[in-house]
Design an enzyme around this catalytic site. Structure first.
Site, short mmCIF file in Angstrom:
data_model
loop_
_atom_site.label_atom_id
_atom_site.label_comp_id
_atom_site.label_asym_id
_atom_site.label_seq_id
_atom_site.Cartn_x
_atom_site.Cartn_y
_atom_site.Cartn_z
N ARG A 149 54.65 45.09 35.93
CA ARG A 149 54.21 44.60 37.23
C ARG A 149 53.17 45.59 37.76
NH1 ARG A 149 60.00 44.34 37.54
NH2 ARG A 149 60.79 42.20 37.67
N LYS A 173 62.05 46.42 40.27
CA LYS A 173 62.56 45.95 41.55
C LYS A 173 63.95 46.56 41.81
CE LYS A 173 60.08 41.57 41.83
NZ LYS A 173 60.20 40.10 41.96
N HIS A 245 49.18 40.31 37.39
CA HIS A 245 50.37 39.60 36.92
C HIS A 245 50.04 38.65 35.77
CE1 HIS A 245 54.33 40.20 38.51
NE2 HIS A 245 54.67 38.95 38.31
N ARG A 248 50.90 40.28 32.59
CA ARG A 248 52.35 40.29 32.38
C ARG A 248 52.82 38.92 31.87
NH1 ARG A 248 57.32 42.58 34.23
NH2 ARG A 248 58.72 41.12 35.29
N HIS A 271 63.85 41.38 34.20
CA HIS A 271 64.39 40.27 34.98
C HIS A 271 65.90 40.42 35.13
CE1 HIS A 271 60.81 37.43 33.87
NE2 HIS A 271 60.55 38.21 34.90
N TYR A 280 59.15 31.05 30.56
CA TYR A 280 58.21 31.24 29.45
C TYR A 280 58.53 30.35 28.26
CZ TYR A 280 56.68 35.06 32.31
OH TYR A 280 56.20 35.78 33.36
#
Length: 311
Positions: A149, A173, A245, A248, A271, A280
């Protein structure tokens, strides 16, 4: 009453949940919107623990009537649910009034991706004859080669790079850490940047351990990385909407297309839920469908027949 609970909720998110400042602000802001709605409603004298389902439904009806997108409504509901979960922890008799409310349906967004050829065009459009170009090449290699990210890229620390192992430690995150492999090219251009550019810079005290710096020796901003990616894509003649992004997304898509295990991709992307990574597989199916359309012999023969008919 509400302000005290909201402030305590923010402390809970920060200390116990370990959310980033950005995520924390979003959750608190959503709860504050609901508190404002309640203050202006006939039920303004209710405390948070006196809420019922119909109060929340009324709030979302107003959001819908205002034309607020389903995705924004869903995010707001997620913030309220976190608030109610916090209230359940603090008040054993409290019952979450949102438990039976369905999240607004939002269309699944398939992000733009770059083909490998387009990635190469962007890399080739980068001028390596100057210090910024050397830095930019190293940054692009990590955006695409490790699926970072943009916030992870600009906060990447020298002490988190393990060149001998081919790994970098990434803080994602919620300040969660993960080890991510990066390609040889990424480490090659990182070494070039560190030896030829960064070693000769007057680095600000607070950025001594930060990898990628601006001309003034301070950490790069996310906006600056966005501008760099956008400018390089324009130089390469690529008309897609490009952001950091995008690299990514392309990293993940190319891994899935190459047969990578979904769990492995989830781990590399950081994730929390594999459902996020599954987007994806949709991109991959779209890619495969296009390949069948373009290259399957039956489709080719039909195309030739159509041309004959037109002639």
């Amino acid at each position: 009453m509400w302000s005290t609970e909201i402030q305590a909720f923010g402390n809970y998110l920060k200390i116990e949940r370990g959310l980033s400042a950005h995520s924390l602000d979003g959750y608190v802001r959503d709860v504050q919107k609901f508190a404002t709605f309640m203050a202006d409603s006939p039920h303004h004298d209710l405390s948070p623990i006196e809420l019922e389902e119909n109060h929340i439904l009324d709030f979302f009806k107003v959001l819908h009537d205002l034309g607020i997108e389903a995705s924004s409504q869903a995010r707001c509901l997620s913030g309220l649910r976190s608030f109610f979960q916090y209230l359940c922890l603090e008040n054993p008799d409290f019952r979450d009034p949102s438990v039976h409310i369905k999240s607004p349906q939002k269309g699944r967004h398939l992000p733009d991706t770059l083909s490998f050829d387009e990635i190469e065009l962007i890399l080739e459009s980068n001028d390596m004859s100057n210090a910024q170009g050397i830095r930019n090449r190293a940054m692009l290699e990590f955006l695409y080669g490790a699926g970072l990210r943009v916030s992870e890229l600009v906060n990447l620390k020298i002490s988190d790079i393990y060149t001998d192992l081919g790994l970098i430690k990434v803080r994602g995150k919620g300040d969660k850490e993960r080890l991510v492999p990066a390609g040889r090219d990424a480490f090659h251009y990182l070494k070039l940047y560190q030896e030829e550019v960064r070693a000769h810079m007057d680095v600000k005290k607070e950025a001594q351990n930060i990898v990628f710096l601006n001309r003034r020796g301070a950490a790069l901003s996310r906006v600056m990385v966005f501008i760099i990616c956008k400018d390089l894509a324009a130089k390469a003649g690529i008309e897609k909407t490009i952001s950091p992004h995008t690299f990514r997304h392309s990293f993940a898509t190319h891994l899935i297309e190459g047969g990578a295990d979904l769990r492995a991709v989830q781990e590399m992307l950081g994730h929390e839920s594999i459902l996020t990574t599954e987007i994806y597989t949709h991109l991959d199916r779209a890619y495969l469908s296009q390949m069948v359309h373009d290259f399957h012999p039956l489709n080719k023969s039909q195309l030739n027949n159509n041309h004959k008919f037109i002639d």
